[in-house]
Design a protein around this motif. Structure first.
Motif, mmCIF file in Angstrom:
data_model
loop_
_atom_site.group_PDB
_atom_site.id
_atom_site.type_symbol
_atom_site.label_atom_id
_atom_site.label_comp_id
_atom_site.label_asym_id
_atom_site.label_seq_id
_atom_site.Cartn_x
_atom_site.Cartn_y
_atom_site.Cartn_z
ATOM 1 N N LYS A 98 0.802 -1.213 0.000
ATOM 2 C CA LYS A 98 0.000 0.000 0.000
ATOM 3 C C LYS A 98 0.843 1.275 0.000
ATOM 4 O O LYS A 98 0.345 2.344 -0.273
ATOM 5 N N GLU A 99 2.102 1.134 0.322
ATOM 6 C CA GLU A 99 2.953 2.314 0.399
ATOM 7 C C GLU A 99 4.250 2.084 -0.356
ATOM 8 O O GLU A 99 4.747 0.975 -0.457
ATOM 9 N N PHE A 100 4.808 3.195 -0.866
ATOM 10 C CA PHE A 100 6.065 3.153 -1.600
ATOM 11 C C PHE A 100 7.009 4.207 -1.012
ATOM 12 O O PHE A 100 6.580 5.324 -0.687
ATOM 13 N N LEU A 101 8.264 3.869 -0.898
ATOM 14 C CA LEU A 101 9.255 4.852 -0.474
ATOM 15 C C LEU A 101 9.443 5.870 -1.584
ATOM 16 O O LEU A 101 9.725 5.513 -2.725
ATOM 17 N N GLN A 105 16.298 10.803 3.080
ATOM 18 C CA GLN A 105 17.325 11.801 3.362
ATOM 19 C C GLN A 105 18.209 11.334 4.518
ATOM 20 O O GLN A 105 17.719 10.766 5.498
ATOM 21 N N VAL A 106 19.499 11.590 4.380
ATOM 22 C CA VAL A 106 20.458 11.301 5.444
ATOM 23 C C VAL A 106 21.228 12.583 5.725
ATOM 24 O O VAL A 106 21.795 13.185 4.800
ATOM 25 N N SER A 107 21.248 13.017 6.995
ATOM 26 C CA SER A 107 21.875 14.291 7.359
ATOM 27 C C SER A 107 22.973 14.080 8.401
ATOM 28 O O SER A 107 22.832 13.256 9.317
ATOM 29 N N PHE A 108 24.052 14.828 8.242
ATOM 30 C CA PHE A 108 25.190 14.793 9.160
ATOM 31 C C PHE A 108 25.493 16.221 9.602
ATOM 32 O O PHE A 108 25.500 17.138 8.774
ATOM 33 N N ARG A 109 25.768 16.407 10.883
ATOM 34 C CA ARG A 109 26.241 17.709 11.352
ATOM 35 C C ARG A 109 27.745 17.621 11.541
ATOM 36 O O ARG A 109 28.251 16.756 12.259
ATOM 37 N N CYS A 110 28.487 18.514 10.883
ATOM 38 C CA CYS A 110 29.947 18.467 10.927
ATOM 39 C C CYS A 110 30.453 18.585 12.364
ATOM 40 O O CYS A 110 29.957 19.396 13.147
ATOM 41 N N GLY A 111 31.431 17.766 12.683
ATOM 42 C CA GLY A 111 32.031 17.791 14.004
ATOM 43 C C GLY A 111 31.344 16.905 15.014
ATOM 44 O O GLY A 111 31.789 16.811 16.161
ATOM 45 N N GLU A 112 30.252 16.216 14.614
ATOM 46 C CA GLU A 112 29.518 15.371 15.542
ATOM 47 C C GLU A 112 29.389 13.954 15.000
ATOM 48 O O GLU A 112 29.474 13.726 13.792
ATOM 49 N N LEU A 113 29.172 13.011 15.915
ATOM 50 C CA LEU A 113 28.975 11.620 15.519
ATOM 51 C C LEU A 113 27.527 11.331 15.152
ATOM 52 O O LEU A 113 27.247 10.410 14.391
ATOM 53 N N ALA A 114 26.596 12.093 15.706
ATOM 54 C CA ALA A 114 25.173 11.834 15.466
ATOM 55 C C ALA A 114 24.798 12.132 14.014
ATOM 56 O O ALA A 114 25.316 13.063 13.399
ATOM 57 N N TYR A 115 23.899 11.333 13.475
ATOM 58 C CA TYR A 115 23.309 11.620 12.174
ATOM 59 C C TYR A 115 21.861 11.148 12.216
ATOM 60 O O TYR A 115 21.442 10.441 13.137
ATOM 61 N N TRP A 116 21.067 11.550 11.231
ATOM 62 C CA TRP A 116 19.654 11.186 11.260
ATOM 63 C C TRP A 116 19.120 10.992 9.854
ATOM 64 O O TRP A 116 19.631 11.528 8.885
ATOM 65 N N VAL A 117 18.072 10.178 9.797
ATOM 66 C CA VAL A 117 17.430 9.823 8.529
ATOM 67 C C VAL A 117 15.984 10.302 8.557
ATOM 68 O O VAL A 117 15.305 10.195 9.580
ATOM 69 N N TYR A 118 15.527 10.849 7.440
ATOM 70 C CA TYR A 118 14.123 11.221 7.284
ATOM 71 C C TYR A 118 13.613 10.540 6.019
ATOM 72 O O TYR A 118 14.302 10.515 4.998
ATOM 73 N N LEU A 119 12.404 9.961 6.088
ATOM 74 C CA LEU A 119 11.857 9.315 4.904
ATOM 75 C C LEU A 119 10.375 9.637 4.762
ATOM 76 O O LEU A 119 9.697 9.982 5.733
ATOM 77 N N GLU A 120 9.896 9.540 3.530
ATOM 78 C CA GLU A 120 8.473 9.698 3.236
ATOM 79 C C GLU A 120 8.015 8.530 2.381
ATOM 80 O O GLU A 120 8.773 8.031 1.541
ATOM 81 N N THR A 121 6.787 8.097 2.609
ATOM 82 C CA THR A 121 6.185 7.063 1.779
ATOM 83 C C THR A 121 4.903 7.603 1.170
ATOM 84 O O THR A 121 4.258 8.499 1.729
ATOM 85 N N SER A 122 4.548 7.064 0.018
ATOM 86 C CA SER A 122 3.364 7.523 -0.699
ATOM 87 C C SER A 122 2.502 6.339 -1.115
ATOM 88 O O SER A 122 2.985 5.200 -1.193
ATOM 89 N N ASP A 123 1.232 6.640 -1.386
ATOM 90 C CA ASP A 123 0.339 5.590 -1.880
ATOM 91 C C ASP A 123 0.473 5.472 -3.394
ATOM 92 O O ASP A 123 1.323 6.122 -4.015
ATOM 93 N N ASN A 124 -0.382 4.663 -3.994
ATOM 94 C CA ASN A 124 -0.307 4.438 -5.443
ATOM 95 C C ASN A 124 -0.540 5.694 -6.262
ATOM 96 O O ASN A 124 -0.152 5.763 -7.434
ATOM 97 N N ASN A 125 -1.191 6.703 -5.657
ATOM 98 C CA ASN A 125 -1.473 7.950 -6.365
ATOM 99 C C ASN A 125 -0.421 9.026 -6.125
ATOM 100 O O ASN A 125 -0.562 10.157 -6.588
ATOM 101 N N GLY A 126 0.615 8.678 -5.380
ATOM 102 C CA GLY A 126 1.670 9.643 -5.127
ATOM 103 C C GLY A 126 1.420 10.551 -3.948
ATOM 104 O O GLY A 126 2.182 11.501 -3.723
#
Length: 371
Positions: A98-101, A105-126
């Motif tokens: 029912k959903e598609f990736l 997004q993958v983000s890094f802050r310079c000088g730090e070890l932490a990073y984070w991912v953001y994603l969105e999914t959509s249905d068949n109609n976008g």
């Protein structure tokens, strides 16, 4: 729980086996059989963390992603958009069809070890029907080089998050990336279930991870190594005594009737903290004294108005607090609870619960216990 043989820098994953520091122009990057050509800025092994870092522009082009560097926030963000018709990564994320990736997004802050991912999914109609965030800690910081005005990221974490396998050949100093036979992302869509609270307390988890690794949020200069000498063997006290003098190992050792450390411990200067008490004060921004005392035992050497990290002959790096596994557990009254995994030589060892209480304007880890 296996007792910690904690690390100077975590020895997670295969890059820890790099023992030779290569010149920048000797690092080769191969993506799906094609060698990336670097011109002015080239990949190199970042000395502090002993990991391969690459210029953001070239690696983004190689993995067919867009990249943006936000100078004000000092954040690097890689993005990929997917067409719902191409089925990319579909089977790895959803079973119900029912959903598609559609955005990753993958983000890094310079000088730090932490990073984070953001994603969105959509249905068949976008139409966007799902959003998720996931937070982790790498074992190498991202870097902004002031001299070249270029940003570099640890290649392993960028590549694996976008579904590439990564291998290192020490003989040829070659990193090989491939997604020709795999469509596996760095983690599953279970991250959609992650609670937004995780983004607020990621600095706390990072601080705890640094305690487990015996770094204690210190900015350590590993480029200059020092050794210590003692007035006598009695003063050495089987390694628990304080050296009477430090000297740079690149220079001649001091002459005199000194007792020399038989374990040949090394010392590295700390830039951001001057005393063990300052370390405690800093850690209190993230956790209570009870938790600090569990991990921190005035581990640094105070010498001539400066602070030094000591590394002896014992092993480091077996146990790691793995922030990749951070999951929201529950809320009771005014307290929040999350779980994190602890790894032993990169294998799961046990799970711990962290209790968070808001004290003033800050979330503080107030309890830590094993499940």
């Amino acid at each position: 729980m296996k007792k910690c043989i904690i690390s100077m820098i975590t020895i997670l994953l295969f890059f820890c086996f790099m023992t030779t520091v290569y010149a920048a122009d000797e690092i080769n990057i191969i993506v799906n059989g094609k060698k990336i050509e670097f011109t002015k800025n080239k990949p190199y092994i970042f000395d502090r963390d002993n990991r391969v870092v690459v210029p953001i522009k070239e690696i983004a082009e190689a993995i067919e992603a867009e990249v943006v560097y936000d100078e004000e926030k000092n954040i690097i963000t890689f993005s990929k958009k997917y067409d719902i018709n191409n089925g990319a990564f579909y089977d790895n994320f959803f079973d119900d069809g029912k959903e598609f990736l559609t955005l990753y997004q993958v983000s890094f802050r310079c000088g730090e070890l932490a990073y984070w991912v953001y994603l969105e999914t959509s249905d068949n109609n976008g139409n966007v029907v799902g959003q998720g965030e996931w937070f982790g800690i790498s074992d190498c910081i991202s870097i902004y080089n002031m001299d070249t005005e270029k940003a570099f990221v640890p290649i392993k974490y960028v590549a694996e998050e976008f579904g590439y396998t990564v291998t290192w050949d020490a003989k040829t100093a070659t990193v090989t990336l491939s997604n020709e036979n795999t469509k596996t992302m760095g983690h599953k869509l279970g991250s959609k279930q992650n609670h937004a609270f995780l983004s607020e307390i990621m600095p706390n988890i990072q601080a705890l991870s640094e305690c487990v690794e015996e770094m204690f949020c210190a900015d350590v200069d590993f480029n200059e190594e020092y050794a210590g000498v003692y007035q006598s063997e009695q003063q050495y006290d089987n390694g628990s005594g304080q050296p009477i003098m430090l000297y740079n190992v690149k220079e001649e050792a001091p002459k005199g009737d000194y007792f020399r450390d038989p374990t040949e411990s090394s010392y590295y200067s700390v830039h951001n903290l001057k005393t063990n008490e300052e370390v405690r004060l800093y850690l209190r921004n993230y956790m209570t004294d009870d938790i600090i005392n569990k991990w921190f035992h005035n581990d640094f050497l105070e010498y001539n108005g400066n602070l030094y990290l000591r590394r002896g002959s014992r092993g480091y790096g077996a146990v790691v607090c793995h922030a990749h596994s951070g999951k929201f557990l529950e809320q009771k009254d005014d307290k929040y609870y999350i779980t994190v995994d602890f790894l032993y030589f990169d294998d799961f060892d046990h799970k711990e619960v962290l209790e968070f209480t808001k004290i003033g304007e800050k979330w503080i880890i107030t309890k830590e216990y094993e499940l």
